[in-house]
Design an enzyme around this catalytic site. Structure first.
Site, short mmCIF file in Angstrom:
data_model
loop_
_atom_site.label_atom_id
_atom_site.label_comp_id
_atom_site.label_asym_id
_atom_site.label_seq_id
_atom_site.Cartn_x
_atom_site.Cartn_y
_atom_site.Cartn_z
N HIS A 1 40.68 39.25 45.90
CA HIS A 1 40.31 37.92 45.61
C HIS A 1 38.83 37.09 46.23
CE1 HIS A 1 40.02 34.37 42.33
NE2 HIS A 1 40.39 34.09 43.27
N SER B 1 36.58 32.06 41.08
CA SER B 1 38.01 31.24 41.21
C SER B 1 38.85 30.44 41.00
CB SER B 1 38.15 31.07 42.64
OG SER B 1 39.79 30.73 42.81
#
Length: 470
Positions: free
Chosen positions: A444, A238
């Site tokens: 994610h 990320s």
């Protein structure tokens, strides 16, 4: 009181703990933690569709979902009260599973004091700390140093919140790599400065721009100096990938010389197609900057009483997930989908992930959503003072060089596959490897805590590192 320490003070407390360090003791053994009841949390059914698309539900379905939310919340809270791992530090958590740990500090060029966590092998096993002194290569990973950099609102805990056979930090350590975990400025482990008051705006006046420009080179240089190596492997998740793109923009030769391979999990640069809850804030980024920073003086995210937290919690009705999950800042910003998530660890994850971030960082990401470009921070009318131009400059992704592996999740709410493809096309001067995770529900946070993350992601990372061994 003002929370400041000098570089000399920090150097005097740098830990040299080893596998035999007894500075942390617990009433519970590693076996006790492994035997915690795994049936305490019922399964959550994920929606096939986008979380922001409402589908008609019968009254019975609505009642059932509401009841399951209450049961899940009660059981999570009960386990959080009794699971000792919830309140452990990262070094304590590593030691509880039989691994050694070291704590290191480094001071950046602009005075931020960062804490790093180094994982050592299990007691009785080969230690990379000893390896570097003896200069022997007796294991598969050859004690090549690896830097794991966490994402938005996270900390080094991101890499150890799963069982050793499933969490990347443990897996790499068992393979013989020298694993280091960074903590970006402003999180719970790196909230210190040589002279700035941590309650002041000057301390919190940063976004991922400064993390990439100042934090990463300081950390990388420290690791290489400590290990007496010339290169390391970099793995980011990320925002940890965003920081690397920023570093490459400012210091491309630094990355080329010192990073043997870069693996990007859920890579973030362009986020114009994101569907996470942060999208709700994007249109109001200018107003939020004025209200939160200039008027309210809210420099750090996300306090439970913080107005932004309350706004995001109201979005939970769109996500149809339990209230206890929405109360966690990471899920508020990134979104939650059980998918492949290891729910055994959900109470520990909820307890550990409260690392915080600067308000400016969140606003910077919101700006990227609105612009659909990878730009530096937009200061509005003050852009000219910062950049000598009236609009924020773009980061130069063509400055990124060397072996880069992008791994994308098909169901990623923040690093949408469309945006990742745009990033792929922008990395014009790299030895590029691209992997689309072979699970259509992979999102994610599954990169960190998914049940099948080792098979679907980590095996690719390890193979890529081995191809670029040094």
């Amino acid at each position: 009181s003002v929370n400041t320490r000098t570089s000399a003070d920090i150097n005097s407390v740098n830990s040299t703990a080893s596998e035999n360090d007894n500075s942390f003791t617990f009433n519970n053994s590693a076996e006790d933690f492994a035997n915690i009841d795994k049936t305490v949390i019922p399964p959550i059914e994920s929606e096939d569709q986008s979380p922001f698309v409402n589908s008609p539900m019968s009254d019975v379905e609505v009642f059932h979902n509401s009841l399951m939310d209450e049961v899940l919340a009660d059981r999570i809270m009960e386990q959080m009260r009794h699971d000792p791992r919830v309140h452990m530090t990262v070094p304590e958590l590593m030691r509880s599973y039989g691994y050694g740990a070291e704590v290191h500090h480094v001071t950046t060029e602009d005075g931020y004091i960062l804490e790093m966590h180094r994982m050592l092998g299990k007691k009785g096993h080969h230690s990379c700390a000893k390896f570097h002194k003896k200069k022997r290569r007796v294991n598969k990973g050859k004690c090549e140093p690896v830097l794991l950099q966490h994402g938005l609102l996270g900390s080094s805990s991101a890499w150890v919140l799963n069982y050793p056979e499933k969490a990347l930090a443990y897996i790499l350590t068992d393979l013989g790599y020298d694993v280091w975990m960074g903590n970006s400025r402003g999180n719970i482990y790196s909230m210190n400065h040589t002279h700035l008051d941590t309650r002041s705006w000057p301390f919190w006046d940063f976004s991922f721009q400064e993390m990439g420009q100042y934090d990463l080179p300081a950390v990388i240089d420290y690791i290489l100096e400590t290990t007496k190596r010339e290169q390391l492997h970099y793995i980011g998740h990320s925002m940890g990938t965003t920081m690397y793109w920023v570093l490459s923009h400012h210091r491309p030769e630094f990355c080329k010389a010192k990073v043997a391979s870069m693996s990007a999990l859920g890579p973030v640069a362009f986020i114009g197609h994101a569907v996470s809850p942060i999208v709700l804030l994007a249109p109001f980024n200018a107003q939020l900057r004025w209200i939160l920073i200039d008027i309210l003086g809210e420099y750090r995210l996300l306090d439970p009483n913080f107005v932004l937290t309350q706004i995001l919690e109201r979005s939970c009705s769109l996500l149809r997930v339990t209230e206890v999950i929405c109360a966690n800042s990471v899920f508020l910003i990134i979104g939650f989908d059980s998918g492949d998530l290891n729910l055994d660890w959900l109470p520990v994850i909820l307890g550990q992930l409260n690392a915080g971030a600067s308000t400016k960082t969140i606003i910077h990401f919101a700006q990227l959503i609105m612009s659909e470009k990878f730009l530096m921070y937009d200061y509005g009318m003050n852009n000219y003072r910062h950049y000598k131009q009236f609009t924020p400059p773009s980061y130069n992704l063509s400055a990124v060089t060397g072996p880069v592996q992008l791994i994308a999740g098909p169901n990623d709410w923040l690093a949408d596959p469309t945006d990742v493809q745009l990033l792929t096309k922008s990395l014009t001067d790299v030895d590029l490897s691209f992997v689309s995770v072979a699970n259509q529900r992979f999102n994610h946070l599954d990169f960190l805590w998914g049940n099948d993350a080792k098979k679907l992601v980590y095996d690719h990372v390890i193979k890529f590192m081995q191809q670029h061994a040094f």
